[in-house]
Design a protein around this motif. Sequence first.
Motif, PDB file in Angstrom:
ATOM      1  N   GLU A 143      68.603  20.399 -56.845  1.00  0.00           N
ATOM      2  CA  GLU A 143      68.164  20.219 -58.242  1.00  0.00           C
ATOM      3  C   GLU A 143      66.655  20.486 -58.455  1.00  0.00           C
ATOM      4  N   GLU A 144      65.901  20.177 -57.410  1.00  0.00           N
ATOM      5  CA  GLU A 144      64.278  20.818 -57.691  1.00  0.00           C
ATOM      6  C   GLU A 144      64.353  22.320 -57.564  1.00  0.00           C
ATOM      7  N   SER A 145      65.293  23.149 -57.101  1.00  0.00           N
ATOM      8  CA  SER A 145      65.121  24.461 -57.302  1.00  0.00           C
ATOM      9  C   SER A 145      65.687  24.869 -58.761  1.00  0.00           C
ATOM     10  N   GLN A 146      66.564  24.191 -59.374  1.00  0.00           N
ATOM     11  CA  GLN A 146      66.941  24.464 -60.699  1.00  0.00           C
ATOM     12  C   GLN A 146      65.807  24.200 -61.641  1.00  0.00           C
ATOM     13  N   LEU A 147      64.926  23.118 -61.273  1.00  0.00           N
ATOM     14  CA  LEU A 147      63.886  22.725 -62.276  1.00  0.00           C
ATOM     15  C   LEU A 147      62.906  23.947 -62.189  1.00  0.00           C
ATOM     16  N   LEU A 148      62.493  24.496 -60.920  1.00  0.00           N
ATOM     17  CA  LEU A 148      61.829  25.493 -60.719  1.00  0.00           C
ATOM     18  C   LEU A 148      62.100  26.858 -61.194  1.00  0.00           C
ATOM     19  N   ALA A 149      63.424  26.876 -61.601  1.00  0.00           N
ATOM     20  CA  ALA A 149      64.214  28.118 -61.867  1.00  0.00           C
ATOM     21  C   ALA A 149      63.948  28.036 -63.356  1.00  0.00           C
ATOM     22  N   MET A 150      63.559  26.991 -63.944  1.00  0.00           N
ATOM     23  CA  MET A 150      63.481  26.903 -65.465  1.00  0.00           C
ATOM     24  C   MET A 150      62.184  27.580 -65.876  1.00  0.00           C
ATOM     25  N   PRO A 151      62.354  28.406 -67.140  1.00  0.00           N
ATOM     26  CA  PRO A 151      61.226  29.073 -67.900  1.00  0.00           C
ATOM     27  C   PRO A 151      59.961  28.085 -68.324  1.00  0.00           C
ATOM     28  N   GLU A 152      58.811  28.830 -68.227  1.00  0.00           N
ATOM     29  CA  GLU A 152      57.658  27.841 -68.466  1.00  0.00           C
ATOM     30  C   GLU A 152      57.535  27.262 -69.698  1.00  0.00           C
ATOM     31  N   ASP A 153      58.120  27.980 -70.600  1.00  0.00           N
ATOM     32  CA  ASP A 153      58.262  27.333 -72.225  1.00  0.00           C
ATOM     33  C   ASP A 153      59.132  26.135 -72.149  1.00  0.00           C
ATOM     34  N   ALA A 154      59.883  25.796 -70.943  1.00  0.00           N
ATOM     35  CA  ALA A 154      60.940  24.638 -70.904  1.00  0.00           C
ATOM     36  C   ALA A 154      60.335  23.479 -70.367  1.00  0.00           C
ATOM     37  N   TYR A 155      58.942  23.551 -70.162  1.00  0.00           N
ATOM     38  CA  TYR A 155      58.244  22.507 -69.374  1.00  0.00           C
ATOM     39  C   TYR A 155      58.419  21.206 -69.839  1.00  0.00           C
ATOM     40  N   MET A 156      58.793  20.131 -69.057  1.00  0.00           N
ATOM     41  CA  MET A 156      58.924  18.710 -69.519  1.00  0.00           C
ATOM     42  C   MET A 156      60.186  18.665 -70.448  1.00  0.00           C
ATOM     43  N   ASN A 157      61.250  19.319 -70.278  1.00  0.00           N
ATOM     44  CA  ASN A 157      62.155  19.292 -70.996  1.00  0.00           C
ATOM     45  C   ASN A 157      63.298  18.074 -70.722  1.00  0.00           C
ATOM     46  N   GLU A 158      64.167  17.707 -71.284  1.00  0.00           N
ATOM     47  CA  GLU A 158      64.859  16.544 -71.058  1.00  0.00           C
ATOM     48  C   GLU A 158      65.446  16.581 -69.522  1.00  0.00           C
ATOM     49  N   ALA A 159      65.994  17.668 -69.006  1.00  0.00           N
ATOM     50  CA  ALA A 159      66.336  17.777 -67.596  1.00  0.00           C
ATOM     51  C   ALA A 159      65.281  17.228 -66.624  1.00  0.00           C
ATOM     52  N   GLN A 160      63.968  17.809 -66.821  1.00  0.00           N
ATOM     53  CA  GLN A 160      62.870  17.654 -66.031  1.00  0.00           C
ATOM     54  C   GLN A 160      62.352  16.201 -66.283  1.00  0.00           C
ATOM     55  N   LEU A 161      62.234  15.650 -67.352  1.00  0.00           N
ATOM     56  CA  LEU A 161      62.011  14.321 -67.476  1.00  0.00           C
ATOM     57  C   LEU A 161      62.999  13.328 -66.895  1.00  0.00           C
ATOM     58  N   ASP A 162      64.223  13.508 -67.009  1.00  0.00           N
ATOM     59  CA  ASP A 162      65.245  13.004 -66.464  1.00  0.00           C
ATOM     60  C   ASP A 162      65.351  12.885 -65.043  1.00  0.00           C
ATOM     61  N   PHE A 163      64.773  14.061 -64.289  1.00  0.00           N
ATOM     62  CA  PHE A 163      64.850  14.018 -62.864  1.00  0.00           C
ATOM     63  C   PHE A 163      63.580  13.172 -62.409  1.00  0.00           C
ATOM     64  N   PHE A 164      62.327  13.307 -62.929  1.00  0.00           N
ATOM     65  CA  PHE A 164      61.313  12.590 -62.727  1.00  0.00           C
ATOM     66  C   PHE A 164      61.360  11.196 -62.915  1.00  0.00           C
ATOM     67  N   ARG A 165      62.258  10.600 -64.111  1.00  0.00           N
ATOM     68  CA  ARG A 165      62.401   9.226 -64.425  1.00  0.00           C
ATOM     69  C   ARG A 165      63.133   8.658 -63.291  1.00  0.00           C
ATOM     70  N   ARG A 166      64.322   9.507 -62.790  1.00  0.00           N
ATOM     71  CA  ARG A 166      65.036   9.034 -61.723  1.00  0.00           C
ATOM     72  C   ARG A 166      64.438   8.755 -60.284  1.00  0.00           C
ATOM     73  N   ARG A 167      63.650   9.707 -60.232  1.00  0.00           N
ATOM     74  CA  ARG A 167      62.863   9.924 -58.748  1.00  0.00           C
ATOM     75  C   ARG A 167      61.733   8.760 -58.799  1.00  0.00           C
ATOM     76  N   LEU A 168      61.293   8.488 -59.984  1.00  0.00           N
ATOM     77  CA  LEU A 168      59.995   7.310 -60.073  1.00  0.00           C
ATOM     78  C   LEU A 168      60.892   6.126 -59.980  1.00  0.00           C
TER      79      LEU A 168
END
Length: 143
Positions: free
Chosen positions: A8-33
């Motif tokens: 999942e981390e690899s998928q996040l890092l593979a996202m383009p820069e303009d997708a920064y803090m998109n829903e998938a990233q926010l969801d990942f960090f919310r679950r992790r926190l």
Amino acid sequence: MPSPLIEEESQLLAMPEDAYMNEAQLDFFRRRLLAEQADLEVALEETRRTIVDSRGVGDEADLAANEETLRLLLRQADRETRLLRKVAGTLKRLDEGDYGFCEETGAPIGLRRLLLRPTATLCLEAKQRQEQREHHYAKRRSA
């Protein structure tokens, strides 16, 4: 076979820069926190229970050892409490839409930094400036 978290981390890092803090990233960090918050709450409760259960009985050596153990447990509980507050504050920033952006500059903190320290509130450059200021003031106080 890589773990689901690494994948999942690899998928996040593979996202383009303009997708920064998109829903998938926010969801990942919310679950992790939230998982970190739950782990901290369990650890803090265990530490508190151990502190309450540590009664001073025995000879002087036993009492001294018990006192040192108690001192270490209190420091651990303090660290866990501070980290729990930091995680709660980070979740609030996430809810308010500020997560992932530097409190000082407004610039993106960056996925790599957030993966290493999900509670980061400063971008790398701002953090380096803060540490230089702290080092400078510490040198002036000790001089």
